[in-house]
Design a protein around this motif. Structure first.
Motif, short mmCIF file in Angstrom:
data_model
loop_
_atom_site.label_atom_id
_atom_site.label_comp_id
_atom_site.label_asym_id
_atom_site.label_seq_id
_atom_site.Cartn_x
_atom_site.Cartn_y
_atom_site.Cartn_z
N GLY A 70 72.57 73.79 40.66
CA GLY A 70 73.44 72.95 41.62
C GLY A 70 72.65 72.58 42.72
N ASP A 71 73.45 72.74 44.11
CA ASP A 71 73.04 72.34 45.37
C ASP A 71 71.63 72.76 45.54
N SER A 72 71.44 74.11 45.37
CA SER A 72 70.14 74.74 45.64
C SER A 72 68.84 74.31 44.74
N TYR A 73 69.12 73.27 43.86
CA TYR A 73 67.97 72.85 42.80
C TYR A 73 66.77 72.51 43.51
N GLU A 74 66.96 71.49 44.46
CA GLU A 74 65.74 71.04 45.10
C GLU A 74 64.79 72.05 46.10
#
Ligand SMILES: CSCCC(=O)/C(O)=C/O
Ligand code: FE2
Length: 178
Positions: A70-74
């Motif tokens: 999710g949002d923590s991928y990058e």
């Protein structure tokens, strides 16, 4: 698994970055990097055999993808791609997908190891390395551990770290390097 010298071109790290010069499994072994490939129905038996032989007692699974993280991928990718070492071996069996481990050789050159489903790779404690998915943005791996599952990267510079020093000593002891 295919391994080759990184072209050191400063563009999308998920691209292959393949330099003409390839690196053999033997050359990786000389750096302490071990490799197997198991992709038959009995892959788990084979992985379990290596785990028993090398005393890997624990394991978990990680999926590196936008969907899973999710949002923590990058931000996770950024951490994985920061050059680091671990104080334990890093052992990964690739269950699905693909990606790249880059490891430093003793001349401080990046060797890129392209890993795919069925590859089992062991990076020795103390080796400088980094990880990135390829442009498919998807890799699922079994992580094996000698002790409790934990993932602690120690970013470079860590030249005085005892595990870094131990790694370099083990290479000297092998007689392959001065
Ligand atoms: C392929 S598993 C995620 C990356 C990781 O655990 C690691 O240590 C990269 O160097
Ligand atoms: Fe790592």
């Amino acid at each position: 698994m295919r391994a080759y010298f990184h072209d050191n071109v400063d563009s999308d790290p998920k691209e292959p970055h393949e330099h003409l010069t390839s690196v053999t499994p033997e050359e990786l072994k000389n750096l302490g990097v071990l490799y197997w490939h198991f992709d038959g129905d009995d892959y788990l038996e084979k992985v379990n055999g290596i785990a028993k032989e090398r005393n890997y007692k624990n394991r978990d699974e990680i999926t590196v993808s936008k969907e899973a993280l999710g949002d923590s991928y990058e931000s996770k990718l950024k951490i994985f791609f920061q050059e680091h070492l671990h104080e334990d071996e890093e052992i990964r069996y690739i269950l699905d997908g693909s990606g790249y481990f880059d490891v430093r050789d003793l001349l401080d050159r990046w060797i890129r190891i392209a890993i795919v489903k069925g590859d089992l790779i062991v990076l020795p404690a103390g080796i400088y390395h980094r990880f990135i998915v390829d442009t498919n943005d998807y890799l699922k791996a079994l992580r094996l551990f000698k002790e409790e599952p934990k993932w602690t990267p120690i970013n470079r510079p860590a030249d005085d770290n005892p595990h870094r020093l131990g790694y370099l000593q083990s290479l000297r002891d092998s007689g392959l390097y001065k």
